[in-house]
Design a protein around this motif. Structure first.
Motif, PDB file in Angstrom:
ATOM      1  N   MET A 272     -14.135  10.088   3.111  1.00  0.00           N
ATOM      2  CA  MET A 272     -13.532   9.087   2.237  1.00  0.00           C
ATOM      3  C   MET A 272     -14.019   7.691   2.625  1.00  0.00           C
ATOM      4  SD  MET A 272      -9.482   8.212   1.600  1.00  0.00           S
ATOM      5  CE  MET A 272      -9.144   9.798   0.833  1.00  0.00           C
ATOM      6  N   GLN A 273     -14.362   6.890   1.623  1.00  0.00           N
ATOM      7  CA  GLN A 273     -14.815   5.526   1.858  1.00  0.00           C
ATOM      8  C   GLN A 273     -13.623   4.600   2.104  1.00  0.00           C
ATOM      9  OE1 GLN A 273     -18.130   4.683   2.062  1.00  0.00           O
ATOM     10  NE2 GLN A 273     -18.410   6.913   1.877  1.00  0.00           N
ATOM     11  N   PHE A 274     -13.890   3.483   2.773  1.00  0.00           N
ATOM     12  CA  PHE A 274     -12.845   2.544   3.157  1.00  0.00           C
ATOM     13  C   PHE A 274     -12.090   2.018   1.927  1.00  0.00           C
ATOM     14  CE2 PHE A 274     -11.349  -1.734   4.356  1.00  0.00           C
ATOM     15  CZ  PHE A 274     -10.602  -1.410   5.483  1.00  0.00           C
ATOM     16  N   GLU A 275     -12.798   1.579   0.907  1.00  0.00           N
ATOM     17  CA  GLU A 275     -12.153   1.026  -0.286  1.00  0.00           C
ATOM     18  C   GLU A 275     -11.343   2.096  -1.023  1.00  0.00           C
ATOM     19  OE1 GLU A 275     -11.848  -2.071  -1.191  1.00  0.00           O
ATOM     20  OE2 GLU A 275     -12.972  -2.688   0.582  1.00  0.00           O
ATOM     21  N   GLN A 276     -11.875   3.324  -1.055  1.00  0.00           N
ATOM     22  CA  GLN A 276     -11.140   4.417  -1.687  1.00  0.00           C
ATOM     23  C   GLN A 276      -9.836   4.690  -0.945  1.00  0.00           C
ATOM     24  OE1 GLN A 276     -13.212   8.162  -1.729  1.00  0.00           O
ATOM     25  NE2 GLN A 276     -11.549   9.244  -2.747  1.00  0.00           N
ATOM     26  N   MET A 277      -9.899   4.613   0.397  1.00  0.00           N
ATOM     27  CA  MET A 277      -8.707   4.825   1.208  1.00  0.00           C
ATOM     28  C   MET A 277      -7.638   3.786   0.871  1.00  0.00           C
ATOM     29  SD  MET A 277      -7.200   3.299   4.161  1.00  0.00           S
ATOM     30  CE  MET A 277      -8.573   2.517   4.981  1.00  0.00           C
ATOM     31  N   LYS A 278      -8.029   2.524   0.749  1.00  0.00           N
ATOM     32  CA  LYS A 278      -7.062   1.474   0.407  1.00  0.00           C
ATOM     33  C   LYS A 278      -6.440   1.733  -0.967  1.00  0.00           C
ATOM     34  CE  LYS A 278      -9.204  -2.425   0.827  1.00  0.00           C
ATOM     35  NZ  LYS A 278      -9.406  -3.889   0.889  1.00  0.00           N
ATOM     36  N   GLU A 279      -7.270   2.144  -1.919  1.00  0.00           N
ATOM     37  CA  GLU A 279      -6.758   2.411  -3.265  1.00  0.00           C
ATOM     38  C   GLU A 279      -5.754   3.554  -3.262  1.00  0.00           C
ATOM     39  OE1 GLU A 279      -9.975   3.065  -5.937  1.00  0.00           O
ATOM     40  OE2 GLU A 279     -10.866   1.079  -5.616  1.00  0.00           O
ATOM     41  N   GLU A 280      -6.069   4.594  -2.483  1.00  0.00           N
ATOM     42  CA  GLU A 280      -5.147   5.742  -2.381  1.00  0.00           C
ATOM     43  C   GLU A 280      -3.804   5.303  -1.813  1.00  0.00           C
ATOM     44  OE1 GLU A 280      -5.407   8.924  -3.165  1.00  0.00           O
ATOM     45  OE2 GLU A 280      -7.516   9.137  -3.719  1.00  0.00           O
ATOM     46  N   LEU A 281      -3.836   4.487  -0.758  1.00  0.00           N
ATOM     47  CA  LEU A 281      -2.608   4.017  -0.148  1.00  0.00           C
ATOM     48  C   LEU A 281      -1.801   3.157  -1.111  1.00  0.00           C
ATOM     49  CD1 LEU A 281      -3.636   3.059   3.513  1.00  0.00           C
ATOM     50  CD2 LEU A 281      -2.406   5.081   2.736  1.00  0.00           C
ATOM     51  N   LEU A 282      -2.471   2.185  -1.707  1.00  0.00           N
ATOM     52  CA  LEU A 282      -1.768   1.270  -2.610  1.00  0.00           C
ATOM     53  C   LEU A 282      -1.184   1.997  -3.811  1.00  0.00           C
ATOM     54  CD1 LEU A 282      -4.109  -1.847  -2.503  1.00  0.00           C
ATOM     55  CD2 LEU A 282      -1.760  -1.697  -1.638  1.00  0.00           C
ATOM     56  N   GLN A 283      -1.894   3.014  -4.294  1.00  0.00           N
ATOM     57  CA  GLN A 283      -1.379   3.771  -5.440  1.00  0.00           C
ATOM     58  C   GLN A 283      -0.083   4.486  -5.071  1.00  0.00           C
ATOM     59  OE1 GLN A 283      -4.038   6.756  -6.947  1.00  0.00           O
ATOM     60  NE2 GLN A 283      -2.725   7.284  -8.666  1.00  0.00           N
ATOM     61  N   ARG A 284      -0.065   5.150  -3.918  1.00  0.00           N
ATOM     62  CA  ARG A 284       1.138   5.853  -3.501  1.00  0.00           C
ATOM     63  C   ARG A 284       2.291   4.873  -3.256  1.00  0.00           C
ATOM     64  NH1 ARG A 284      -3.007   9.073  -1.960  1.00  0.00           N
ATOM     65  NH2 ARG A 284      -2.685  11.287  -1.486  1.00  0.00           N
ATOM     66  N   ILE A 285       1.978   3.739  -2.631  1.00  0.00           N
ATOM     67  CA  ILE A 285       3.030   2.762  -2.326  1.00  0.00           C
ATOM     68  C   ILE A 285       3.542   2.097  -3.603  1.00  0.00           C
ATOM     69  CG2 ILE A 285       3.525   0.585  -1.117  1.00  0.00           C
ATOM     70  CD1 ILE A 285       1.547   1.536   1.052  1.00  0.00           C
ATOM     71  N   ASN A 286       2.637   1.798  -4.519  1.00  0.00           N
ATOM     72  CA  ASN A 286       3.048   1.233  -5.804  1.00  0.00           C
ATOM     73  C   ASN A 286       3.939   2.188  -6.581  1.00  0.00           C
ATOM     74  OD1 ASN A 286       1.998  -1.422  -6.059  1.00  0.00           O
ATOM     75  ND2 ASN A 286      -0.065  -0.593  -6.248  1.00  0.00           N
ATOM     76  N   ASN A 287       3.715   3.489  -6.379  1.00  0.00           N
ATOM     77  CA  ASN A 287       4.534   4.507  -7.053  1.00  0.00           C
ATOM     78  C   ASN A 287       5.833   4.787  -6.299  1.00  0.00           C
ATOM     79  OD1 ASN A 287       2.695   4.850  -9.145  1.00  0.00           O
ATOM     80  ND2 ASN A 287       1.601   6.509  -8.105  1.00  0.00           N
ATOM     81  N   LYS A 288       6.105   3.935  -5.293  1.00  0.00           N
ATOM     82  CA  LYS A 288       7.340   4.001  -4.507  1.00  0.00           C
ATOM     83  C   LYS A 288       7.513   5.340  -3.803  1.00  0.00           C
ATOM     84  CE  LYS A 288       9.657   0.519  -7.354  1.00  0.00           C
ATOM     85  NZ  LYS A 288      10.847   0.153  -8.130  1.00  0.00           N
ATOM     86  N   GLN A 289       6.390   5.835  -3.255  1.00  0.00           N
ATOM     87  CA  GLN A 289       6.417   7.092  -2.518  1.00  0.00           C
ATOM     88  C   GLN A 289       6.594   6.889  -1.011  1.00  0.00           C
ATOM     89  OE1 GLN A 289       5.946  10.392  -4.053  1.00  0.00           O
ATOM     90  NE2 GLN A 289       6.656   8.996  -5.636  1.00  0.00           N
ATOM     91  N   LEU A 290       6.489   5.640  -0.539  1.00  0.00           N
ATOM     92  CA  LEU A 290       6.552   5.380   0.898  1.00  0.00           C
ATOM     93  C   LEU A 290       7.960   5.596   1.449  1.00  0.00           C
ATOM     94  CD1 LEU A 290       5.179   4.288   3.525  1.00  0.00           C
ATOM     95  CD2 LEU A 290       5.933   2.011   2.803  1.00  0.00           C
ATOM     96  N   VAL A 291       8.041   6.374   2.543  1.00  0.00           N
ATOM     97  CA  VAL A 291       9.295   6.517   3.299  1.00  0.00           C
ATOM     98  C   VAL A 291       9.256   5.595   4.512  1.00  0.00           C
ATOM     99  CG1 VAL A 291      10.799   8.090   4.570  1.00  0.00           C
ATOM    100  CG2 VAL A 291       9.596   8.889   2.516  1.00  0.00           C
ATOM    101  N   ASN A 292       8.206   5.702   5.305  1.00  0.00           N
ATOM    102  CA  ASN A 292       7.984   4.799   6.433  1.00  0.00           C
ATOM    103  C   ASN A 292       6.554   4.960   6.927  1.00  0.00           C
ATOM    104  OD1 ASN A 292       7.920   6.918   8.615  1.00  0.00           O
ATOM    105  ND2 ASN A 292      10.040   7.195   7.953  1.00  0.00           N
ATOM    106  N   ALA A 293       6.113   4.034   7.747  1.00  0.00           N
ATOM    107  CA  ALA A 293       4.752   4.096   8.290  1.00  0.00           C
ATOM    108  C   ALA A 293       4.710   3.346   9.610  1.00  0.00           C
ATOM    109  CB  ALA A 293       3.735   3.501   7.305  1.00  0.00           C
ATOM    110  N   THR A 294       3.788   3.769  10.474  1.00  0.00           N
ATOM    111  CA  THR A 294       3.542   3.080  11.736  1.00  0.00           C
ATOM    112  C   THR A 294       2.053   2.795  11.848  1.00  0.00           C
ATOM    113  OG1 THR A 294       5.380   4.200  12.851  1.00  0.00           O
ATOM    114  CG2 THR A 294       3.716   3.193  14.251  1.00  0.00           C
ATOM    115  N   VAL A 295       1.734   1.542  12.110  1.00  0.00           N
ATOM    116  CA  VAL A 295       0.343   1.111  12.287  1.00  0.00           C
ATOM    117  C   VAL A 295       0.157   0.778  13.768  1.00  0.00           C
ATOM    118  CG1 VAL A 295      -1.444  -0.513  11.545  1.00  0.00           C
ATOM    119  CG2 VAL A 295       0.405   0.119   9.969  1.00  0.00           C
TER     120      VAL A 295
END
Length: 387
Positions: A1-24
């Protein structure tokens, strides 16, 4: 997976209010004062936000960001950190980034989780305070149905804080062999059992753990508990740190509340075994208190209580610096809130093998000379300091 694709995947899930929690985690730069960032969705005045909890060494800071601005914040996060662990509603995603932003994306389905948008929800622990854990029930921290006993909640918090340190250390442990771990002065072994449970059962790692303590009756009780729990790779032995000669190489050494120079003995052993990870909570630092002779500090040291506290802090500073000089990245951290115990300093050291500069060694020598100190640990590791 490419870096930009990874960001898009994350933002799409978060925009769809799928996030429960995350640790960076895993800062790209060692100098980064932020050690970890935790993310969770919250609702403020009816508007969906992402709350960022910035974890520094001793403090936490929070920032609430609307979804319109979160993409920009995500860019900044990915520039500073290399690892993300994300719980979505029905999926767990692990992301590892290389120095050149090559993406390793691992995804697995999970049981459906509920998104809690409450701003003041309770603290999330690595061990959940509503889940029954056999070792915590057996040790009397939880009831049979998994509720933390009121009088044991401080112990539960301490266990979780310790597991956070263990979790942070995972990348420094070997991946291609059984991980050898020693716990000197294990005592009643709340944290030894917690370490074993988290690494063996939660993380599925191949480990062998030994707890060592002088109290025979305590060791016998711990052996019985380990047997009852079928913890086959956890053993408890009666013995002294200075007399334990069963190993030639160890991956992690834990020493909690070993009194005075017993801590130094354990640290010296860890270095000589080539331990990749050292976690130490010192106790009763009397050695420097007896040696301390610095006229410039008389205003402080004339008072017994202040002398004792200064000597303790100086001792742990010396220990941390010696570990740095022999090739470790060393941090002095707060183990648990000081209101729970005054013995709340933890030394965490990761081996990287880097040689100290002339200036670093000079700074150390000047400090111990100023105090008239002759540190036990320095004597034990003299060959390593001079190499």
């Amino acid at each position: 997976m490419q870096f930009e694709q990874m960001k898009e995947e994350l933002l799409q899930r978060i925009n769809n209010k799928q996030l429960v929690n995350a640790t960076v985690s895993q800062p790209r730069q060692k100098s980064n004062e932020i050690k970890r960032i935790k993310l969770k969705p919250i609702e403020l005045k009816g508007i969906y936000h992402i709350q960022l909890e910035y974890q520094f060494e001793r403090i936490l800071k929070h920032e609430n960001i609307t979804m319109e601005k979160f993409g920009e914040s995500l860019d900044g996060i990915l520039e500073q950190f290399r690892q993300l662990h994300i719980q979505f509603v029905n999926e767990i995603v692990q992301i590892q980034l290389s120095k050149k932003n090559k993406v390793l994306w691992k995804s697995e389905k999970s049981k459906e989780k509920q998104v809690n948008l409450s701003h003041n929800r309770k603290k999330q622990y690595l061990l959940d305070d509503a889940t029954p854990y056999p070792f915590l029930i057996r040790l009397g921290v939880q009831t049979e149905d998994g509720k933390v006993k009121k009088q044991k909640y401080d112990k539960f918090k301490q266990i979780n804080r310790f597991i956070e340190f263990i979790d942070d250390s995972l990348d420094h442990l070997p991946k291609d062999k059984q991980i050898r771990i020693l716990d000197f002065g294990s005592g009643k072994s709340y944290l030894t059992f917690a370490l074993y449970h988290y690494l063996k059962i939660e993380k599925g790692l191949n480990i062998k753990v030994t707890g060592l303590d002088l109290k025979k009756e305590v060791i016998e009780e711990c052996r019985e508990i380990a047997s009852d729990l079928q913890y086959e790779d956890l053993e408890f032995l009666v013995g002294d740190i200075n007399d334990y000669n069963e190993e030639t190489a160890v991956d992690m050494v834990v020493t909690l509340h070993a009194c005075d120079v017993a801590t130094d003995m354990a640290l010296a052993r860890a270095v000589k075994w080539g331990a990749k990870v050292i976690l130490s909570v010192p106790c009763c630092q009397h050695e420097l208190n007896r040696q301390l002779n610095s006229p410039a500090l008389t205003i402080m040291t004339q008072h017994g209580l202040i002398r004792e506290r200064f000597a303790a802090l100086a001792t742990d500073s010396i220990r941390a610096e010696i570990l740095t000089l022999v090739g470790y990245e060393t941090q002095v951290l707060e183990f648990i809130d000081i209101e729970h115990t005054p013995k709340n300093i933890l030394l965490r050291a990761y081996y990287h093998g880097q040689k100290p500069t002339i200036e670093q060694r000079k700074r150390y020598d000047e400090f111990v000379q100023f105090l008239s100190a002759k540190p036990f640990l320095q004597n034990e590791l003299q060959d390593y300091l001079n190499s």
